[in-house]
Design a protein around this motif. Sequence first.
Motif, PDB file in Angstrom:
ATOM      1  N   VAL A 148      -4.517   6.796  -0.785  1.00 14.56           N
ATOM      2  CA  VAL A 148      -4.861   7.200  -2.150  1.00 14.56           C
ATOM      3  C   VAL A 148      -4.579   6.007  -3.055  1.00 14.56           C
ATOM      4  CG1 VAL A 148      -4.504   8.879  -3.980  1.00 14.56           C
ATOM      5  CG2 VAL A 148      -4.153   9.555  -1.589  1.00 14.56           C
ATOM      6  N   ASN A 149      -5.601   5.533  -3.756  1.00 14.79           N
ATOM      7  CA  ASN A 149      -5.467   4.357  -4.613  1.00 14.79           C
ATOM      8  C   ASN A 149      -5.803   4.703  -6.055  1.00 14.79           C
ATOM      9  OD1 ASN A 149      -5.034   2.185  -2.497  1.00 14.79           O
ATOM     10  ND2 ASN A 149      -6.946   3.089  -1.776  1.00 14.79           N
ATOM     11  N   ALA A 150      -5.021   4.149  -6.971  1.00 17.94           N
ATOM     12  CA  ALA A 150      -5.259   4.348  -8.399  1.00 17.94           C
ATOM     13  C   ALA A 150      -5.370   2.989  -9.074  1.00 17.94           C
ATOM     14  CB  ALA A 150      -4.131   5.160  -9.033  1.00 17.94           C
ATOM     15  N   ASN A 151      -6.405   2.803  -9.869  1.00 17.33           N
ATOM     16  CA  ASN A 151      -6.600   1.571 -10.629  1.00 17.33           C
ATOM     17  C   ASN A 151      -6.586   1.884 -12.118  1.00 17.33           C
ATOM     18  OD1 ASN A 151      -7.342  -0.701  -8.594  1.00 17.33           O
ATOM     19  ND2 ASN A 151      -8.524   1.070  -7.921  1.00 17.33           N
ATOM     20  N   LYS A 152      -5.859   1.069 -12.866  1.00 14.69           N
ATOM     21  CA  LYS A 152      -5.764   1.282 -14.303  1.00 14.69           C
ATOM     22  C   LYS A 152      -7.022   0.772 -14.984  1.00 14.69           C
ATOM     23  CE  LYS A 152      -2.531   0.832 -18.158  1.00 14.69           C
ATOM     24  NZ  LYS A 152      -1.209   0.320 -18.590  1.00 14.69           N
ATOM     25  N   ARG A 153      -7.633   1.632 -15.767  1.00 16.91           N
ATOM     26  CA  ARG A 153      -8.896   1.288 -16.402  1.00 16.91           C
ATOM     27  C   ARG A 153      -8.686   0.297 -17.545  1.00 16.91           C
ATOM     28  NH1 ARG A 153     -12.430   6.274 -18.350  1.00 16.91           N
ATOM     29  NH2 ARG A 153     -12.036   6.822 -16.151  1.00 16.91           N
ATOM     30  N   GLY A 154      -9.440  -0.799 -17.522  1.00 19.81           N
ATOM     31  CA  GLY A 154      -9.392  -1.777 -18.595  1.00 19.81           C
ATOM     32  C   GLY A 154      -8.153  -2.629 -18.639  1.00 19.81           C
ATOM     33  N   ALA A 155      -7.335  -2.621 -17.574  1.00 22.88           N
ATOM     34  CA  ALA A 155      -6.104  -3.405 -17.564  1.00 22.88           C
ATOM     35  C   ALA A 155      -5.702  -3.676 -16.122  1.00 22.88           C
ATOM     36  CB  ALA A 155      -4.980  -2.674 -18.296  1.00 22.88           C
ATOM     37  N   SER A 156      -4.746  -4.586 -15.979  1.00 21.42           N
ATOM     38  CA  SER A 156      -4.224  -4.888 -14.653  1.00 21.42           C
ATOM     39  C   SER A 156      -3.224  -3.806 -14.254  1.00 21.42           C
ATOM     40  CB  SER A 156      -3.535  -6.265 -14.658  1.00 21.42           C
ATOM     41  OG  SER A 156      -2.919  -6.530 -13.423  1.00 21.42           O
ATOM     42  N   GLY A 157      -3.496  -3.119 -13.183  1.00 26.84           N
ATOM     43  CA  GLY A 157      -2.599  -2.073 -12.713  1.00 26.84           C
ATOM     44  C   GLY A 157      -3.162  -1.411 -11.483  1.00 26.84           C
ATOM     45  N   TRP A 158      -2.318  -1.183 -10.459  1.00 26.21           N
ATOM     46  CA  TRP A 158      -2.766  -0.603  -9.210  1.00 26.21           C
ATOM     47  C   TRP A 158      -1.598   0.122  -8.576  1.00 26.21           C
ATOM     48  CZ3 TRP A 158      -1.217  -1.795  -4.107  1.00 26.21           C
ATOM     49  CH2 TRP A 158      -2.012  -1.258  -3.094  1.00 26.21           C
ATOM     50  N   ALA A 159      -1.866   1.261  -7.965  1.00 28.20           N
ATOM     51  CA  ALA A 159      -0.845   2.029  -7.261  1.00 28.20           C
ATOM     52  C   ALA A 159      -1.453   2.602  -5.995  1.00 28.20           C
ATOM     53  CB  ALA A 159      -0.295   3.149  -8.145  1.00 28.20           C
ATOM     54  N   ASN A 160      -0.629   2.754  -4.966  1.00 32.49           N
ATOM     55  CA  ASN A 160      -1.113   3.226  -3.674  1.00 32.49           C
ATOM     56  C   ASN A 160      -0.095   4.154  -3.044  1.00 32.49           C
ATOM     57  OD1 ASN A 160      -0.649   2.502  -0.525  1.00 32.49           O
ATOM     58  ND2 ASN A 160      -2.825   2.791  -0.950  1.00 32.49           N
ATOM     59  N   ALA A 161      -0.591   5.147  -2.323  1.00 30.42           N
ATOM     60  CA  ALA A 161       0.276   6.036  -1.549  1.00 30.42           C
ATOM     61  C   ALA A 161      -0.534   6.568  -0.373  1.00 30.42           C
ATOM     62  CB  ALA A 161       0.796   7.190  -2.403  1.00 30.42           C
ATOM     63  N   MET A 162       0.165   7.104   0.614  1.00 37.40           N
ATOM     64  CA  MET A 162      -0.493   7.723   1.757  1.00 37.40           C
ATOM     65  C   MET A 162      -0.066   9.173   1.823  1.00 37.40           C
ATOM     66  SD  MET A 162      -0.566   6.469   5.735  1.00 37.40           S
ATOM     67  CE  MET A 162       1.144   6.934   6.065  1.00 37.40           C
TER      68      MET A 162
END
Length: 267
Positions: free
Chosen positions: A138-152
Amino acid sequence: PSDEVQVTLTGSAAITLANPLTLTLANLRGRVLAPDGSPARGTGVDVRTLDFAVRQNNGVNDEGRFTFGGLAPRSYVLELHAPWGAAGWISPDPISFTITSTTVVRDLGDIAFLSATKFIEGIVVYANPGEGVPNVDVNANKRGASGWANAMTDPQGRFRLGVTGGVWDVMLNSRPDQVANWVYMGEPQSVSFANDSTPETRLVTFTVSSAQAHVIGTVRGPAGEALSPWSVWVDVRNDRGQGNGRSLSGDGSFDVPVVAGAYNVWL
């Protein structure tokens, strides 16, 4: 580090470099800490100029320390990337700094990851019979900015992502080291948080379909040669961009699970 030198290997014959590799003097250093103050092992460190014309990346040692060398005098930005699976770690804002000399070391001191106060919690389930799907990236990207998160996802299909304020787009991916028997045909889900440190939690549910078919094949190089397993990604998508994708296996083959329908295959 030294400059890159390209070499051509033929069989098992030894080669001799025409020019020696020359190490550069370190002129940037620092240490990266986890939110609890321990060394942040596995962190990725990027250093770049403001216009991205120069970019170097490195990791940290067991003490969380990093060094860069050969940086010319000018302004730079340093960015941290949390170790894989470091749930709840938030990268600090990019750090701007200036190098004034190739022989004077610029010490950025200790740089610490932050603890998340905002979380995206959710579950991935099959459409029928509704049971959870484990081992989903599961990946999340921050819209319009630098940011990323991941989990399984865990054995029950649940996941938890630590993020910052703003709008995040959350999407599912199959793990590259596994053949998934599911397909997600939906769009990324958007989640919004206030741009402050107030604790917040948002809940999302992803429903996937069981794979009904597989697109299989083999990819070779221009001369028929085998390719590295991670050098090619095979995307199987319909006209709406829905589908699945996988990297090559060790023998150059691929197996992409999909639901029934018409698709385009892209490399």
